[in-house]
Design a protein around this motif. Structure first.
Motif, PDB file in Angstrom:
ATOM      1  N   ARG A 101      -6.316 -49.893  30.943  1.00 22.72           N
ATOM      2  CA  ARG A 101      -7.780 -50.021  32.162  1.00 22.72           C
ATOM      3  C   ARG A 101      -8.963 -49.509  30.828  1.00 22.72           C
ATOM      4  O   ARG A 101      -8.674 -48.749  30.223  1.00 22.72           O
ATOM      5  CB  ARG A 101      -7.404 -48.815  33.079  1.00 22.72           C
ATOM      6  N   VAL A 102     -10.029 -50.339  31.231  1.00 25.61           N
ATOM      7  CA  VAL A 102     -11.079 -50.164  30.599  1.00 25.61           C
ATOM      8  C   VAL A 102     -12.248 -49.672  31.301  1.00 25.61           C
ATOM      9  O   VAL A 102     -12.471 -50.345  32.525  1.00 25.61           O
ATOM     10  CB  VAL A 102     -11.542 -51.402  29.659  1.00 25.61           C
ATOM     11  N   SER A 103     -13.173 -48.796  31.073  1.00 22.94           N
ATOM     12  CA  SER A 103     -14.191 -48.521  31.853  1.00 22.94           C
ATOM     13  C   SER A 103     -15.675 -48.294  31.005  1.00 22.94           C
ATOM     14  O   SER A 103     -15.277 -47.906  29.931  1.00 22.94           O
ATOM     15  CB  SER A 103     -14.267 -47.371  32.706  1.00 22.94           C
ATOM     16  N   TRP A 104     -16.740 -48.432  31.526  1.00 21.74           N
ATOM     17  CA  TRP A 104     -17.747 -48.326  30.729  1.00 21.74           C
ATOM     18  C   TRP A 104     -18.923 -47.885  31.910  1.00 21.74           C
ATOM     19  O   TRP A 104     -18.900 -48.279  32.946  1.00 21.74           O
ATOM     20  CB  TRP A 104     -18.322 -49.485  30.008  1.00 21.74           C
ATOM     21  N   PRO A 105     -20.027 -47.355  31.394  1.00 21.17           N
ATOM     22  CA  PRO A 105     -21.058 -46.759  32.335  1.00 21.17           C
ATOM     23  C   PRO A 105     -22.111 -48.383  32.558  1.00 21.17           C
ATOM     24  O   PRO A 105     -22.114 -49.158  31.740  1.00 21.17           O
ATOM     25  CB  PRO A 105     -21.864 -45.954  31.610  1.00 21.17           C
ATOM     26  N   ALA A 106     -22.563 -48.098  33.639  1.00 17.75           N
ATOM     27  CA  ALA A 106     -23.522 -49.203  34.017  1.00 17.75           C
ATOM     28  C   ALA A 106     -24.750 -49.333  33.200  1.00 17.75           C
ATOM     29  O   ALA A 106     -25.423 -48.361  32.840  1.00 17.75           O
ATOM     30  CB  ALA A 106     -23.880 -49.061  35.568  1.00 17.75           C
ATOM     31  N   SER A 107     -25.046 -50.616  32.812  1.00 20.42           N
ATOM     32  CA  SER A 107     -26.094 -50.948  32.084  1.00 20.42           C
ATOM     33  C   SER A 107     -27.326 -51.450  32.768  1.00 20.42           C
ATOM     34  O   SER A 107     -27.245 -52.414  33.044  1.00 20.42           O
ATOM     35  CB  SER A 107     -25.696 -51.558  30.798  1.00 20.42           C
ATOM     36  N   PRO A 108     -28.400 -50.538  32.955  1.00 19.88           N
ATOM     37  CA  PRO A 108     -29.594 -51.167  33.783  1.00 19.88           C
ATOM     38  C   PRO A 108     -30.418 -52.169  33.063  1.00 19.88           C
ATOM     39  O   PRO A 108     -31.133 -53.098  33.663  1.00 19.88           O
ATOM     40  CB  PRO A 108     -30.371 -49.906  34.082  1.00 19.88           C
ATOM     41  N   ASN A 109     -29.974 -52.223  31.711  1.00 18.45           N
ATOM     42  CA  ASN A 109     -30.779 -53.189  30.777  1.00 18.45           C
ATOM     43  C   ASN A 109     -30.183 -54.650  30.913  1.00 18.45           C
ATOM     44  O   ASN A 109     -30.521 -55.711  30.372  1.00 18.45           O
ATOM     45  CB  ASN A 109     -30.724 -52.678  29.469  1.00 18.45           C
ATOM     46  N   THR A 153     -17.709 -51.801  36.637  1.00 22.17           N
ATOM     47  CA  THR A 153     -17.562 -50.994  35.376  1.00 22.17           C
ATOM     48  C   THR A 153     -16.247 -50.693  35.035  1.00 22.17           C
ATOM     49  O   THR A 153     -16.108 -49.749  34.072  1.00 22.17           O
ATOM     50  CB  THR A 153     -18.589 -49.966  35.408  1.00 22.17           C
ATOM     51  N   SER A 154     -15.375 -51.400  35.355  1.00 21.71           N
ATOM     52  CA  SER A 154     -14.029 -51.319  34.890  1.00 21.71           C
ATOM     53  C   SER A 154     -13.167 -52.514  34.893  1.00 21.71           C
ATOM     54  O   SER A 154     -13.692 -53.350  35.866  1.00 21.71           O
ATOM     55  CB  SER A 154     -13.416 -50.023  35.467  1.00 21.71           C
ATOM     56  N   THR A 155     -12.052 -52.620  34.330  1.00 21.44           N
ATOM     57  CA  THR A 155     -11.459 -53.654  34.177  1.00 21.44           C
ATOM     58  C   THR A 155      -9.946 -53.393  33.939  1.00 21.44           C
ATOM     59  O   THR A 155      -9.690 -52.331  33.242  1.00 21.44           O
ATOM     60  CB  THR A 155     -11.889 -55.109  33.775  1.00 21.44           C
ATOM     61  N   HIS A 156      -8.916 -54.357  34.288  1.00 22.49           N
ATOM     62  CA  HIS A 156      -7.510 -53.738  33.935  1.00 22.49           C
ATOM     63  C   HIS A 156      -6.924 -55.370  33.103  1.00 22.49           C
ATOM     64  O   HIS A 156      -7.216 -56.428  33.257  1.00 22.49           O
ATOM     65  CB  HIS A 156      -6.453 -53.973  35.345  1.00 22.49           C
ATOM     66  N   LEU A 157      -6.860 -54.868  31.803  1.00 21.73           N
ATOM     67  CA  LEU A 157      -6.364 -55.874  30.769  1.00 21.73           C
ATOM     68  C   LEU A 157      -4.842 -56.008  31.089  1.00 21.73           C
ATOM     69  O   LEU A 157      -4.059 -54.974  30.698  1.00 21.73           O
ATOM     70  CB  LEU A 157      -6.692 -55.404  29.732  1.00 21.73           C
ATOM     71  N   ALA A 158      -4.178 -57.231  31.051  1.00 21.77           N
ATOM     72  CA  ALA A 158      -2.702 -57.286  31.179  1.00 21.77           C
ATOM     73  C   ALA A 158      -2.505 -58.237  30.039  1.00 21.77           C
ATOM     74  O   ALA A 158      -3.153 -58.937  29.275  1.00 21.77           O
ATOM     75  CB  ALA A 158      -2.508 -57.938  32.414  1.00 21.77           C
ATOM     76  N   ASN A 159      -0.998 -58.398  29.935  1.00 21.06           N
ATOM     77  CA  ASN A 159      -0.449 -59.417  28.959  1.00 21.06           C
ATOM     78  C   ASN A 159      -0.742 -59.000  27.606  1.00 21.06           C
ATOM     79  O   ASN A 159      -0.950 -59.778  26.658  1.00 21.06           O
ATOM     80  CB  ASN A 159      -0.897 -60.576  29.200  1.00 21.06           C
ATOM     81  N   LEU A 160      -1.019 -57.690  27.157  1.00 17.68           N
ATOM     82  CA  LEU A 160      -1.141 -56.974  26.051  1.00 17.68           C
ATOM     83  C   LEU A 160       0.356 -57.000  25.123  1.00 17.68           C
ATOM     84  O   LEU A 160       1.322 -57.163  25.958  1.00 17.68           O
ATOM     85  CB  LEU A 160      -1.614 -55.651  25.851  1.00 17.68           C
TER      86      LEU A 160
END
Length: 178
Positions: A14-22, A59-66
């Protein structure tokens, strides 16, 4: 932008990151590649084997098939941008049988601990026997004291310990008189 990778398993993360207003584009690009050594030369979009487009509302996603036991290089950017260092993260997937390895490691640690405890008890017993055997092989008054210690199986430890110390001190006094 601090990218965080968590809930890593053998084939997903699972990957997350802060929202980027830019980020005025319509999506974030989540790019990742298992061959991260070639990416160290430069952070170029075309260098990544995998890219997922995530709407800017997320601001997040699930990576599969790694691939199991594989180190990945991952970057999250706005749609049209090349990644920079703080938008990237390196992570490794687990082995397919990681639960079995964790349990096996725990069982090994418990086995080593138990073996050490038993070995310590055996060494303590041998040393105690040697001390009592040495102290009880001297003249009769000390031998009577030692017999009291060895025959007193119902005494509490503090009394038995003080008798052993008195027996030992008597042994030392007899050696100095010689």
């Amino acid at each position: 932008m601090a990218v965080t990778v968590y809930n890593i398993s053998a084939t997903s993360a699972r990957v997350s990151w802060p929202a980027s207003p830019n980020c005025l584009d319509t999506f974030y690009s989540v790019m990742y590649d298992p061959n991260w050594n070639s990416l160290l030369v430069g952070y170029k979009r075309k260098s990544f084997m995998h890219e997922e487009r995530i709407p800017v509302s997320q601001t997040s996603t699930h990576l599969a098939n790694l691939l199991p036991q594989t180190t990945y290089f991952l970057c999250v950017t706005c749609q049209a941008a090349n990644p920079v260092r703080d938008q990237c993260q390196v992570f490794s997937t687990l082995s397919e049988s990681s639960e079995g390895h964790d349990r096996g490691g725990w069982e090994l640690a418990m086995g080593v601990w138990l073996t050490c405890c038993i070995l310590l008890l055996v060494i303590t017993g041998i040393l105690l026997w040697g001390c009592l055997h040495t102290m009880c092989s001297i003249p009769s008054q000390v031998a009577d004291c030692c017999l009291l210690v060895t025959n007193s199986s119902h005494q509490d430890m503090s009394v038995s310990g003080s008798v052993v110390i008195n027996c030992f001190l008597s042994h030392i006094r007899l050696d100095h008189k010689k």
